[in-house]
Each structure stands twice: as structure tokens, then as C-alpha cells.
Design a protein around this motif. Structure first.
Motif, PDB file in Angstrom:
ATOM      1  N   ARG A  82     -20.843 -24.305   0.019  1.00 46.09           N
ATOM      2  CA  ARG A  82     -22.057 -23.720  -0.568  1.00 46.09           C
ATOM      3  C   ARG A  82     -22.005 -23.828  -2.082  1.00 46.09           C
ATOM      4  O   ARG A  82     -20.953 -23.586  -2.695  1.00 46.09           O
ATOM      5  CB  ARG A  82     -22.166 -22.241  -0.202  1.00 46.09           C
ATOM      6  CG  ARG A  82     -22.407 -21.991   1.267  1.00 46.09           C
ATOM      7  CD  ARG A  82     -23.857 -22.226   1.621  1.00 46.09           C
ATOM      8  NE  ARG A  82     -23.985 -22.826   2.945  1.00 46.09           N
ATOM      9  CZ  ARG A  82     -25.038 -23.530   3.352  1.00 46.09           C
ATOM     10  NH1 ARG A  82     -26.047 -23.740   2.545  1.00 46.09           N
ATOM     11  NH2 ARG A  82     -25.081 -24.022   4.548  1.00 46.09           N
ATOM     12  N   CYS A  83     -23.172 -24.152  -2.671  1.00 49.26           N
ATOM     13  CA  CYS A  83     -23.304 -24.164  -4.120  1.00 49.26           C
ATOM     14  C   CYS A  83     -23.021 -22.750  -4.623  1.00 49.26           C
ATOM     15  O   CYS A  83     -23.599 -21.785  -4.139  1.00 49.26           O
ATOM     16  CB  CYS A  83     -24.719 -24.593  -4.506  1.00 49.26           C
ATOM     17  SG  CYS A  83     -25.040 -24.433  -6.279  1.00 49.26           S
ATOM     18  N   GLN A  84     -22.117 -22.635  -5.584  1.00 54.52           N
ATOM     19  CA  GLN A  84     -21.720 -21.316  -6.068  1.00 54.52           C
ATOM     20  C   GLN A  84     -22.713 -20.741  -7.080  1.00 54.52           C
ATOM     21  O   GLN A  84     -22.553 -19.627  -7.565  1.00 54.52           O
ATOM     22  CB  GLN A  84     -20.306 -21.373  -6.651  1.00 54.52           C
ATOM     23  CG  GLN A  84     -19.241 -21.692  -5.594  1.00 54.52           C
ATOM     24  CD  GLN A  84     -19.236 -20.691  -4.449  1.00 54.52           C
ATOM     25  OE1 GLN A  84     -18.894 -19.527  -4.637  1.00 54.52           O
ATOM     26  NE2 GLN A  84     -19.649 -21.116  -3.261  1.00 54.52           N
ATOM     27  N   TYR A  85     -23.769 -21.514  -7.380  1.00 57.26           N
ATOM     28  CA  TYR A  85     -24.832 -20.999  -8.250  1.00 57.26           C
ATOM     29  C   TYR A  85     -26.019 -20.501  -7.426  1.00 57.26           C
ATOM     30  O   TYR A  85     -26.536 -19.419  -7.664  1.00 57.26           O
ATOM     31  CB  TYR A  85     -25.297 -22.080  -9.233  1.00 57.26           C
ATOM     32  CG  TYR A  85     -24.196 -22.560 -10.158  1.00 57.26           C
ATOM     33  CD1 TYR A  85     -23.701 -21.731 -11.156  1.00 57.26           C
ATOM     34  CD2 TYR A  85     -23.644 -23.826 -10.017  1.00 57.26           C
ATOM     35  CE1 TYR A  85     -22.678 -22.154 -12.002  1.00 57.26           C
ATOM     36  CE2 TYR A  85     -22.625 -24.260 -10.856  1.00 57.26           C
ATOM     37  CZ  TYR A  85     -22.157 -23.417 -11.846  1.00 57.26           C
ATOM     38  OH  TYR A  85     -21.143 -23.848 -12.674  1.00 57.26           O
ATOM     39  N   CYS A  86     -26.455 -21.290  -6.446  1.00 58.48           N
ATOM     40  CA  CYS A  86     -27.683 -20.922  -5.719  1.00 58.48           C
ATOM     41  C   CYS A  86     -27.471 -20.720  -4.225  1.00 58.48           C
ATOM     42  O   CYS A  86     -28.361 -20.208  -3.545  1.00 58.48           O
ATOM     43  CB  CYS A  86     -28.766 -21.974  -5.955  1.00 58.48           C
ATOM     44  SG  CYS A  86     -28.483 -23.505  -5.036  1.00 58.48           S
ATOM     45  N   GLY A  87     -26.335 -21.128  -3.679  1.00 61.19           N
ATOM     46  CA  GLY A  87     -26.083 -20.909  -2.260  1.00 61.19           C
ATOM     47  C   GLY A  87     -26.535 -22.049  -1.361  1.00 61.19           C
ATOM     48  O   GLY A  87     -26.322 -22.018  -0.149  1.00 61.19           O
ATOM     49  N   SER A 113     -21.030 -27.266  -5.989  1.00 57.84           N
ATOM     50  CA  SER A 113     -22.376 -27.129  -6.563  1.00 57.84           C
ATOM     51  C   SER A 113     -23.339 -28.089  -5.876  1.00 57.84           C
ATOM     52  O   SER A 113     -22.942 -29.174  -5.446  1.00 57.84           O
ATOM     53  CB  SER A 113     -22.291 -27.425  -8.065  1.00 57.84           C
ATOM     54  OG  SER A 113     -23.545 -27.752  -8.591  1.00 57.84           O
ATOM     55  N   CYS A 114     -24.606 -27.682  -5.780  1.00 56.77           N
ATOM     56  CA  CYS A 114     -25.611 -28.610  -5.258  1.00 56.77           C
ATOM     57  C   CYS A 114     -25.983 -29.562  -6.399  1.00 56.77           C
ATOM     58  O   CYS A 114     -25.674 -29.302  -7.558  1.00 56.77           O
ATOM     59  CB  CYS A 114     -26.834 -27.867  -4.722  1.00 56.77           C
ATOM     60  SG  CYS A 114     -27.836 -27.092  -5.998  1.00 56.77           S
ATOM     61  N   ARG A 115     -26.649 -30.634  -6.052  1.00 55.49           N
ATOM     62  CA  ARG A 115     -27.018 -31.632  -7.063  1.00 55.49           C
ATOM     63  C   ARG A 115     -27.932 -31.056  -8.150  1.00 55.49           C
ATOM     64  O   ARG A 115     -27.667 -31.243  -9.337  1.00 55.49           O
ATOM     65  CB  ARG A 115     -27.679 -32.834  -6.387  1.00 55.49           C
ATOM     66  CG  ARG A 115     -26.896 -34.124  -6.593  1.00 55.49           C
ATOM     67  CD  ARG A 115     -27.641 -35.306  -5.990  1.00 55.49           C
ATOM     68  NE  ARG A 115     -27.216 -35.548  -4.621  1.00 55.49           N
ATOM     69  CZ  ARG A 115     -26.148 -36.294  -4.317  1.00 55.49           C
ATOM     70  NH1 ARG A 115     -25.420 -36.836  -5.257  1.00 55.49           N
ATOM     71  NH2 ARG A 115     -25.805 -36.491  -3.066  1.00 55.49           N
ATOM     72  N   PRO A 116     -29.017 -30.340  -7.759  1.00 55.19           N
ATOM     73  CA  PRO A 116     -29.912 -29.795  -8.797  1.00 55.19           C
ATOM     74  C   PRO A 116     -29.209 -28.839  -9.764  1.00 55.19           C
ATOM     75  O   PRO A 116     -29.428 -28.926 -10.983  1.00 55.19           O
ATOM     76  CB  PRO A 116     -30.985 -29.054  -7.989  1.00 55.19           C
ATOM     77  CG  PRO A 116     -30.988 -29.732  -6.667  1.00 55.19           C
ATOM     78  CD  PRO A 116     -29.568 -30.127  -6.419  1.00 55.19           C
ATOM     79  N   CYS A 117     -28.371 -27.944  -9.254  1.00 54.48           N
ATOM     80  CA  CYS A 117     -27.665 -27.008 -10.144  1.00 54.48           C
ATOM     81  C   CYS A 117     -26.692 -27.760 -11.055  1.00 54.48           C
ATOM     82  O   CYS A 117     -26.572 -27.452 -12.235  1.00 54.48           O
ATOM     83  CB  CYS A 117     -26.913 -25.957  -9.337  1.00 54.48           C
ATOM     84  SG  CYS A 117     -27.997 -24.703  -8.625  1.00 54.48           S
ATOM     85  N   ASN A 118     -26.015 -28.739 -10.475  1.00 60.39           N
ATOM     86  CA  ASN A 118     -25.067 -29.544 -11.243  1.00 60.39           C
ATOM     87  C   ASN A 118     -25.794 -30.263 -12.387  1.00 60.39           C
ATOM     88  O   ASN A 118     -25.330 -30.297 -13.523  1.00 60.39           O
ATOM     89  CB  ASN A 118     -24.403 -30.559 -10.294  1.00 60.39           C
ATOM     90  CG  ASN A 118     -23.216 -31.259 -10.922  1.00 60.39           C
ATOM     91  OD1 ASN A 118     -23.075 -32.466 -10.811  1.00 60.39           O
ATOM     92  ND2 ASN A 118     -22.353 -30.518 -11.579  1.00 60.39           N
TER      93      ASN A 118
HETATM   94 ZN   LIG Z   1     -27.292 -24.910  -6.451  1.00 57.76          ZN
END
Ligand SMILES: [Zn+2]
Length: 171
Positions: A82-87, A113-118
Motif C-alpha cells: 500500500r502507498c504510505q501516503y494515500c493507501g 508509494s503509488c505512482r501519482p504520489c511518487n
Molecule cells: Zn499514493
């Protein structure tokens, strides 16, 4: 190939080995059997209960940090993919303090991290980006190491790993 969980003499999880190796430890009296599967392991003359969890009779000293290599697979396992910023589903590894800003490639500074958050975070510090971490990254528990080593956590290993949730690397 089936595997068995090996505990140190202190009951601390140590590693995952093949069932055959675990059986050797038992036959050499280097370990005791704690959990067995319902299957039998047959040799030419005799058959044995297939070991699932064994405990070493003598304490083996292993530096904890040395056993958990920091790599993508292990970070994803620690963070549950899971992306640690948005889940959202994680696809990247992100350095919380960017490497360009002196951030270390260390467990405490790396998150899934997911691609968009990264992409959004880029070379910003956390406070500059306005983003938040769901939890502070840390050196993973033993459970992550076992998960990375074996691909999945067997139900009979759970009581020895200290947490209840069952996870798999393929999730
Ligand atoms: Zn994210």
C-alpha cells in the motif's frame, strides 16, 4: 517445495528452511518439533510427521539488521503493498527525505508509494509537499523477513510471529 519455520532457542523466528532441512535438524537433535502438518514425510524405511515449526535447542546469535535486506520486495511486504501516503496500490519506492536532499537509503526513510504520489512528491521534503505518511517507516518486524523468504505465511506459523493478520506477497 514445502517449508518449515525455524525458531531460535528463545522462540524468536529465525528463518524459513525446506521441510527436508527441518527434518535433518530434528533427526540430528539440533531442534525440537513444535508444529507438524497433517502430512507425512516418507523415506525408504520410515515416515515422519512433516515439520512446520521447529525450535533450535541452542541459541544462535544473528544480528537482526543483517537478516533483512532493504530491497523493493521487502519494502512492499513491510508496507502491505500500500502507498504510505494515500493507501492506494503501491508501485514505486519513495525516499521520504529525497536522496537529492541528503536522505538515506534506509528502512526509516523508504516507503512504498503509488505512482501519482511518487510523482507529486518528487524531490520535496514531506512538509514542503503537504503530504502525510500513514505511519512512520521503520525497520521491519521479523514477520516481513519470513514473508519475503517464504512468499506466504502459513497459519500455523502465526502464533510465533506476534501478529494476527495473514498476508501474502501476491496480494
Ligand atoms: Zn499514493
Amino acid at each position: 517445495m514445502t517449508q518449515a519455520l525455524v525458531l531460535n532457542a528463545t522462540y524468536e523466528p529465525l528463518c524459513v528452511v525446506s521441510t527436508r532441512r527441518a527434518l535433518m535438524l530434528l533427526l540430528d537433535e539440533k531442534a525440537e518439533l513444535l508444529q507438524r502438518t497433517s502430512r507425512l514425510f516418507r523415506s525408504e524405511k520410515v515416515s515422519f510427521a512433516e515439520p512446520s515449526v521447529v525450535r533450535l535447542r541452542h541459541y544462535v546469535k544473528v544480528p537482526y539488521q543483517a537478516r533483512i535486506a532493504l530491497n523493493r520486495r521487502a519494502v512492499f511486504a513491510r508496507d502491505g503493498h500500500r502507498c504510505q501516503y494515500c493507501g492506494d496500490t503501491a508501485e514505486n519506492i519513495d525516499h521520504v527525505v529525497p536522496r537529492s536532499r541528503g536522505g538515506l537509503h534506509a528502512w526509516e526513510n523508504v516507503v512504498a508509494s503509488c505512482r501519482p504520489c511518487n510523482a507529486r512528491k518528487r524531490d520535496h521534503l514531506l512538509e514542503e509537499s503537504g503530504m502525510r505518511l500513514r505511519r512512520p517507516p521503520a525497520v521491519p518486524r521479523q514477520r516481513t523477513f519470513i514473508l519475503v523468504a517464504s512468499g506466504a505465511i502459513r497459519s500455523e506459523w502465526e502464533p510465533y510471529l506476534g501478529q494476527v493478520a495473514s498476508t501474502s506477497l501476491s496480494a
